[in-house]
Design a protein around this motif. Structure first.
Motif, PDB file in Angstrom:
ATOM      1  N   LEU A  14     -16.689 -27.047  78.819  1.00 46.52           N
ATOM      2  CA  LEU A  14     -17.623 -25.949  78.547  1.00 46.52           C
ATOM      3  C   LEU A  14     -18.156 -25.348  79.844  1.00 46.52           C
ATOM      4  N   SER A  18     -17.334 -21.574  80.718  1.00 45.34           N
ATOM      5  CA  SER A  18     -18.493 -20.691  80.870  1.00 45.34           C
ATOM      6  C   SER A  18     -18.474 -19.991  82.223  1.00 45.34           C
ATOM      7  N   ALA A  47     -18.954 -20.924  74.602  1.00 41.58           N
ATOM      8  CA  ALA A  47     -18.796 -20.851  76.057  1.00 41.58           C
ATOM      9  C   ALA A  47     -19.454 -19.584  76.606  1.00 41.58           C
TER      10      ALA A  47
END
Length: 143
Positions: A14, A18, A47
């Motif tokens: 993540l 991101s 995300a």
């Protein structure tokens, strides 16, 4: 770890996703924008949510089953600057100057929760005696 549709995602995934998405959409370190996000894929939405929040901006989550026109209307009604609708290419949303001024006054005076509730009332999602009267009054003016 988080499980989405029988697949496990860890924090590292993540964080990496991101950061990549933040770079792709051009998020700044200190972003005060308001973004509406409507993605069919939960992990993509999550995300992007983390990327936007890490930058300090606000996110309006929109259900993935929402048609484009309705998502756009919700985003504009909530005062969002951009709409991500199943794409990392954001639509820049235009707002009339007088409406923008009213939004900031409401946000400064009452806080974001109050503004969000007002946006839902405007969309006809919350029923209070006052909102019903306002909606009825505006419906009479349109006819």
């Amino acid at each position: 770890m988080i499980r989405i549709d029988d697949r496990l995602y860890d924090r590292a995934y993540l964080d990496e996703t991101s950061a990549r998405l933040a770079g792709q959409i051009g998020l700044k370190d200190r972003d005060d924008g308001r973004y509406a996000v409507c993605f069919a894929e939960t992990i993509d939405w999550l995300a992007l949510f983390f990327a936007i929040r890490k930058a300090g901006a606000s996110v309006l989550p929109i259900h993935p089953g929402t048609p484009y026109a309705a998502a756009r209307k919700l985003a504009i009604g909530a005062g969002c600057d951009r709409l991500f609708y199943n794409s990392l290419t954001a639509e820049v949303l235009e707002r009339p100057a007088e409406r923008l001024a009213g939004w900031h006054a409401a946000a400064d005076e009452f806080g974001h929760d109050r503004v969000r509730r007002n946006a839902w009332r405007a969309a006809g999602r919350i029923s209070t005696p006052r909102s019903k009267a306002i909606l009825a009054s505006s419906a009479r003016r349109r006819t």
